[in-house]
Design a protein around this motif. Structure first.
Motif, PDB file in Angstrom:
ATOM      1  N   ARG A   1      48.862  48.524  84.914  1.00 48.67           N
ATOM      2  CA  ARG A   1      47.996  48.212  83.777  1.00 48.67           C
ATOM      3  C   ARG A   1      46.525  48.367  84.154  1.00 48.67           C
ATOM      4  O   ARG A   1      45.713  48.829  83.346  1.00 48.67           O
ATOM      5  N   GLN A   2      46.174  47.972  85.379  1.00 51.66           N
ATOM      6  CA  GLN A   2      44.776  48.107  85.825  1.00 51.66           C
ATOM      7  C   GLN A   2      44.301  49.551  85.684  1.00 51.66           C
ATOM      8  O   GLN A   2      43.225  49.807  85.125  1.00 51.66           O
ATOM      9  N   TRP A   3      45.097  50.487  86.180  1.00 50.39           N
ATOM     10  CA  TRP A   3      44.691  51.895  86.149  1.00 50.39           C
ATOM     11  C   TRP A   3      44.770  52.455  84.732  1.00 50.39           C
ATOM     12  O   TRP A   3      43.897  53.244  84.335  1.00 50.39           O
ATOM     13  N   LEU A   4      45.771  52.031  83.975  1.00 52.70           N
ATOM     14  CA  LEU A   4      45.886  52.512  82.596  1.00 52.70           C
ATOM     15  C   LEU A   4      44.733  52.003  81.741  1.00 52.70           C
ATOM     16  O   LEU A   4      44.239  52.719  80.859  1.00 52.70           O
ATOM     17  N   ASP A   5      44.291  50.778  81.990  1.00 54.35           N
ATOM     18  CA  ASP A   5      43.134  50.251  81.271  1.00 54.35           C
ATOM     19  C   ASP A   5      41.874  51.041  81.608  1.00 54.35           C
ATOM     20  O   ASP A   5      41.031  51.310  80.736  1.00 54.35           O
ATOM     21  N   MET A   6      41.721  51.432  82.874  1.00 58.83           N
ATOM     22  CA  MET A   6      40.561  52.233  83.261  1.00 58.83           C
ATOM     23  C   MET A   6      40.576  53.580  82.540  1.00 58.83           C
ATOM     24  O   MET A   6      39.535  54.081  82.105  1.00 58.83           O
ATOM     25  N   ILE A   7      41.773  54.147  82.422  1.00 57.88           N
ATOM     26  CA  ILE A   7      41.904  55.415  81.703  1.00 57.88           C
ATOM     27  C   ILE A   7      41.522  55.235  80.249  1.00 57.88           C
ATOM     28  O   ILE A   7      40.785  56.040  79.659  1.00 57.88           O
ATOM     29  N   ALA A   8      42.012  54.160  79.635  1.00 56.08           N
ATOM     30  CA  ALA A   8      41.768  53.924  78.209  1.00 56.08           C
ATOM     31  C   ALA A   8      40.299  53.653  77.912  1.00 56.08           C
ATOM     32  O   ALA A   8      39.780  54.058  76.865  1.00 56.08           O
TER      33      ALA A   8
END
Length: 217
Positions: free
Chosen positions: A184-191
């Protein structure tokens, strides 16, 4: 009278120039010869380097053709040969392609070649980042998340050339490791990054949907 003085001055200047020439003519001639030799040598160097670049370009294109024809063993050998003797630009490209060809038969061996590129400061920062990304991409299915994180975390910072792809690989690695919080940490950064490419954003949203409910944003 003024004409007479002018003639005298002219004669004096001629005498001074003659004395200077008699005294320094050998040095002047030697300097002129050195300049001519230097220019000639530089032009010869440029010609030789141009010939080397042209030959390397032709060999590089042939190696690409071998790869396109699925003659990967021959392509690998051709790229390896170029990597050892081509001018710097083609040498770097050949090393990248050599690593890719090796990876087709042995991912770990290919990753090691990309690691060598990543450690080579002479190729430039963005190329080192790309090499790290390529190595991690080869190992993402087998290496633990901690190893992928160690490789790529430094390349996820704002402004990093390949930050979007690095974040995606880290999210995928975390997901494979069942580390939903890290994914989720990395996906949030992407988003949250307004410069994330649309295709990558769509893939991240699809991966986000696979996370358990407690890990969803």
């Amino acid at each position: 009278m003024s004409e007479f003085y002018d003639e005298v001055d002219e004669e004096v200047r001629r005498e001074q120039l003659k004395k200077l020439w008699d005294q320094y003519s050998l040095y002047i001639i030697a300097l002129a010869l050195l300049i001519i030799a230097g220019v000639g040598g530089w032009r010869a160097y440029q010609y030789v380097e141009g010939q080397k670049a042209a030959e390397a370009g032709a060999t590089f294109n042939k190696a690409l053709e071998l790869s396109d024809q699925n003659k990967h063993a021959e392509a690998e050998a051709a790229f390896a040969d170029l990597a050892g003797k081509a001018p710097s630009g083609y040498r770097m490209l050949a090393r990248f392609h050599q690593a890719a060809e090796v990876a087709m038969r042995d991912k770990e061996a290919g990753a090691k070649l990309f690691d060598q590129l990543a450690a080579d400061r002479s190729i430039g920062g963005p190329q080192q980042e790309l090499a790290r990304l390529r190595a991690a991409g080869l190992l993402v299915d087998t290496a633990p998340y901690s190893a992928i994180k160690q490789r790529l975390e430094g390349d996820t910072a704002p402004g990093a050339t390949f930050r979007h792809s690095a974040r995606e690989l880290l999210a995928l690695s975390a997901w494979r490791a069942n580390d939903a919080a890290a994914a989720r940490q990395w996906l949030d950064m992407i988003a949250l990054d307004g410069e994330t490419p649309p295709g990558l954003r769509s893939r991240a949203e699809a991966l986000q949907a696979l996370l358990p409910p407690v890990a969803k944003s």
